[in-house]
Scaffold this motif. Structure first.
Motif, PDB file in Angstrom:
ATOM      1  N   LEU A   7       2.753 -32.502  -9.013  1.00 47.86           N
ATOM      2  CA  LEU A   7       3.528 -31.364  -9.469  1.00 47.86           C
ATOM      3  C   LEU A   7       4.998 -31.589  -9.144  1.00 47.86           C
ATOM      4  CD1 LEU A   7       1.149 -28.601  -8.064  1.00 47.86           C
ATOM      5  CD2 LEU A   7       1.268 -29.391 -10.428  1.00 47.86           C
ATOM      6  N   ALA A   8       5.854 -31.464 -10.158  1.00 50.53           N
ATOM      7  CA  ALA A   8       7.302 -31.608  -9.978  1.00 50.53           C
ATOM      8  C   ALA A   8       7.935 -30.238 -10.048  1.00 50.53           C
ATOM      9  CB  ALA A   8       7.872 -32.523 -11.061  1.00 50.53           C
ATOM     10  N   THR A   9       8.877 -29.956  -9.143  1.00 48.71           N
ATOM     11  CA  THR A   9       9.384 -28.590  -9.021  1.00 48.71           C
ATOM     12  C   THR A   9      10.900 -28.524  -9.145  1.00 48.71           C
ATOM     13  OG1 THR A   9       9.390 -28.858  -6.598  1.00 48.71           O
ATOM     14  CG2 THR A   9       7.451 -27.846  -7.601  1.00 48.71           C
ATOM     15  N   ALA A  10      11.395 -27.289  -9.291  1.00 46.24           N
ATOM     16  CA  ALA A  10      12.818 -27.053  -9.530  1.00 46.24           C
ATOM     17  C   ALA A  10      13.682 -27.352  -8.316  1.00 46.24           C
ATOM     18  CB  ALA A  10      13.040 -25.613  -9.980  1.00 46.24           C
ATOM     19  N   ASP A  11      13.073 -27.490  -7.127  1.00 43.78           N
ATOM     20  CA  ASP A  11      13.860 -27.825  -5.946  1.00 43.78           C
ATOM     21  C   ASP A  11      13.958 -29.338  -5.734  1.00 43.78           C
ATOM     22  OD1 ASP A  11      11.271 -28.351  -5.174  1.00 43.78           O
ATOM     23  OD2 ASP A  11      11.379 -27.270  -3.275  1.00 43.78           O
ATOM     24  N   GLY A  12      13.560 -30.110  -6.759  1.00 38.00           N
ATOM     25  CA  GLY A  12      13.721 -31.556  -6.706  1.00 38.00           C
ATOM     26  C   GLY A  12      12.643 -32.286  -5.942  1.00 38.00           C
ATOM     27  N   ARG A  13      11.485 -31.667  -5.751  1.00 40.14           N
ATOM     28  CA  ARG A  13      10.409 -32.309  -4.997  1.00 40.14           C
ATOM     29  C   ARG A  13       9.201 -32.636  -5.873  1.00 40.14           C
ATOM     30  NH1 ARG A  13      10.783 -32.311   0.497  1.00 40.14           N
ATOM     31  NH2 ARG A  13      12.473 -31.062   1.398  1.00 40.14           N
ATOM     32  N   LEU A  14       8.466 -33.640  -5.436  1.00 37.46           N
ATOM     33  CA  LEU A  14       7.156 -33.968  -5.992  1.00 37.46           C
ATOM     34  C   LEU A  14       6.103 -33.600  -4.965  1.00 37.46           C
ATOM     35  CD1 LEU A  14       7.859 -37.535  -7.463  1.00 37.46           C
ATOM     36  CD2 LEU A  14       7.723 -35.378  -8.720  1.00 37.46           C
ATOM     37  N   HIS A  15       5.039 -32.937  -5.430  1.00 39.22           N
ATOM     38  CA  HIS A  15       3.962 -32.510  -4.546  1.00 39.22           C
ATOM     39  C   HIS A  15       2.653 -33.118  -5.029  1.00 39.22           C
ATOM     40  CE1 HIS A  15       6.415 -29.226  -2.701  1.00 39.22           C
ATOM     41  NE2 HIS A  15       7.001 -29.248  -3.879  1.00 39.22           N
ATOM     42  N   GLY A  16       1.929 -33.725  -4.125  1.00 40.86           N
ATOM     43  CA  GLY A  16       0.579 -34.178  -4.411  1.00 40.86           C
ATOM     44  C   GLY A  16      -0.406 -33.137  -3.905  1.00 40.86           C
ATOM     45  N   VAL A  17      -1.237 -32.592  -4.809  1.00 40.97           N
ATOM     46  CA  VAL A  17      -2.124 -31.475  -4.468  1.00 40.97           C
ATOM     47  C   VAL A  17      -3.550 -31.814  -4.894  1.00 40.97           C
ATOM     48  CG1 VAL A  17      -2.608 -29.021  -4.888  1.00 40.97           C
ATOM     49  CG2 VAL A  17      -0.238 -29.819  -4.733  1.00 40.97           C
ATOM     50  N   ASP A  18      -4.511 -31.508  -4.033  1.00 42.42           N
ATOM     51  CA  ASP A  18      -5.915 -31.721  -4.376  1.00 42.42           C
ATOM     52  C   ASP A  18      -6.301 -30.833  -5.556  1.00 42.42           C
ATOM     53  OD1 ASP A  18      -8.714 -32.802  -3.390  1.00 42.42           O
ATOM     54  OD2 ASP A  18      -8.986 -30.657  -3.788  1.00 42.42           O
ATOM     55  N   ILE A  19      -6.859 -31.430  -6.606  1.00 41.85           N
ATOM     56  CA  ILE A  19      -7.146 -30.693  -7.839  1.00 41.85           C
ATOM     57  C   ILE A  19      -8.195 -29.606  -7.624  1.00 41.85           C
ATOM     58  CG2 ILE A  19      -8.151 -30.890 -10.155  1.00 41.85           C
ATOM     59  CD1 ILE A  19      -6.841 -33.589 -10.408  1.00 41.85           C
ATOM     60  N   GLU A  20      -9.244 -29.902  -6.873  1.00 43.31           N
ATOM     61  CA  GLU A  20     -10.336 -28.951  -6.707  1.00 43.31           C
ATOM     62  C   GLU A  20      -9.939 -27.760  -5.847  1.00 43.31           C
ATOM     63  OE1 GLU A  20     -13.478 -28.848  -8.014  1.00 43.31           O
ATOM     64  OE2 GLU A  20     -12.808 -30.443  -9.341  1.00 43.31           O
ATOM     65  N   SER A  21      -9.260 -28.034  -4.728  1.00 42.48           N
ATOM     66  CA  SER A  21      -9.019 -26.992  -3.734  1.00 42.48           C
ATOM     67  C   SER A  21      -7.602 -26.448  -3.731  1.00 42.48           C
ATOM     68  CB  SER A  21      -9.332 -27.533  -2.333  1.00 42.48           C
ATOM     69  OG  SER A  21      -8.403 -28.572  -1.991  1.00 42.48           O
ATOM     70  N   GLY A  22      -6.645 -27.195  -4.271  1.00 41.74           N
ATOM     71  CA  GLY A  22      -5.250 -26.781  -4.220  1.00 41.74           C
ATOM     72  C   GLY A  22      -4.573 -27.075  -2.898  1.00 41.74           C
TER      73      GLY A  22
END
Length: 401
Positions: free
Chosen positions: A218-233
């Motif tokens: 997930l890429a966000t407006a604060d300039g970060r990339l986040h790796g998130v578990d698809i099943e649990s979030g």
């Protein structure tokens, strides 16, 4: 944010214009009402005129064209793209129409939601599911065979990018910084993940993308990339790409609006504030960080990373070292789309509906194809190049070389 606003900010970054009053910039940036009336006019760059190609080759041939009703301003902001599984297309217009065609151009079904669509189409052929989002924050899932609505649900924020459909999850990036994981079967919210949302950002979000089978990026407006578990979030990690620069809030916007690219164990992402990042997924180490400002996702070949910048320059970097290999300014200020790899060439679309094909070796334009209306997004899949322009024209070309 409309085209003029994006152009204003891009030009200010690109050419170092004299300081404009903060109140004037804010009026332009968030389209406030008539209360803000006194602003200094920035220098306006005219789009570079196209020159005739001395020699032209045929890279793609047209398959069919159709049109879906768009409200131009919404279509420009949301950069609608065509859902495609190799045999079937699903397209949406900002005015509320959702339609499906086979690859020959035969209309399969059509639905009018009678409400503005803002999120474009996510289409998964395996589950026969197409998903759009509306202005009132409804998420609507269609059976892609019949066009019947399977389910619809309401979330808290507007979603301006297509969803990601994977396994039994529908992943959405809200424009307010909240990410959602919904059940593919029922539309029920399984998880939410809140990210930091800056006070001012470019209107628009990057489409969620798969990092691996268990992780969504997930890429966000604060300039970060986040790796998130698809099943649990559950968040796994995050990394900053966009780095704030400049004195004003406008100058310090760090949005990542271009969907990150994952290719052969490497991650590539580019920010609005001017950072192109390449990272090794096995080690988590940054391979290189280069200067390039863009709202578009990058294109990747075996040797190069291609970027279309805010001022209309096409740049190629070595994917190993990050060294700039070439740049092409023939399309300056033509409001370029994302670059897209089409066979042995790189395609970019422009504000006049022209698709330009560049050699990845030296950046020279070798061919052109014509659509109608500004091209915000190109998609190449299964041997077909597809686009939906700002005026609503959908064009499908077949790769021939």
């Amino acid at each position: 944010m409309d085209n003029n606003t994006t152009q204003l900010i891009a030009e200010k970054k690109a050419s170092g214009l004299a300081q404009i009053s903060k109140i004037g910039l804010l009026c332009a940036a968030i389209a406030l009402v008539p209360a803000c009336t006194k602003t200094l006019k920035p220098e306006v760059h005219k789009p570079t005129k196209l020159t005739q190609l001395s020699q032209s080759i045929t890279v793609v041939e047209p398959v069919f064209q159709t049109s879906i009703n768009n409200r131009s301003k919404l279509a420009d902001v949301n950069r609608f793209e065509v859902g495609f599984d190799g045999q079937q297309l699903v397209v949406a217009g900002s005015s509320g129409k959702v339609e499906s065609y086979n690859i020959s151009g035969q209309n399969l079904w059509s639905v009018d939601l009678k409400e503005d669509i803002v999120g474009g189409v996510a289409f998964d052929g395996a589950s026969q599911t197409a998903i759009v989002t509306t202005k009132s924050a409804r998420v609507i899932a269609f059976d892609s065979v019949s066009g019947n609505i399977r389910w619809q649900t309401k979330i808290d924020g507007t979603v301006l990018a297509p969803a990601l459909i994977h396994n039994n999850r529908v992943i959405l990036s809200g424009n307010d910084g909240i990410m959602y994981g919904l059940s593919l079967q029922t539309g029920a919210t399984i998880w939410q993940f809140a990210t930091q949302s800056p006070s001012i950002s470019v209107r628009g979000t990057a489409k969620p993308t798969l990092l691996d089978n268990q992780t969504v990026l997930l890429a966000t407006a604060d300039g970060r990339l986040h790796g998130v578990d698809i099943e649990s979030g559950i968040p796994q990690w995050n990394r900053r790409v966009g780095i704030p620069t400049g004195a004003s809030e406008i100058q310090r916007m760090t949005d990542i609006d271009g969907t990150p690219t994952v290719d052969q164990g490497q991650l590539f992402a580019v920010s609005y504030s001017g950072q192109l990042l390449a990272a090794d997924l096995a080690t988590g180490q940054v391979s290189f960080l280069q200067e390039a400002a863009s709202r578009n996702r990058v294109a990747v070949t075996n040797d190069t990373v291609i970027v279309t910048t805010l001022d209309g320059t096409v740049k190629a970097f070595s994917r190993q070292s990050g060294e700039m290999l070439w740049e092409n300014k023939d399309l300056a200020y033509r409001k370029l789309s994302n670059p897209e790899r089409v066979g042995n060439y790189i395609a970019v679309g422009d504000l006049d509906g022209v698709v330009h094909f560049l050699s990845p070796q030296d950046g020279q334009i070798v061919s052109r194809s014509q659509s109608k209306g500004a091209i915000n997004k190109l998609t190449f899949s299964k041997g077909y190049l597809l686009t939906q322009t700002q005026t609503g024209q959908v064009t499908v070309w077949r790769q021939v070389r």
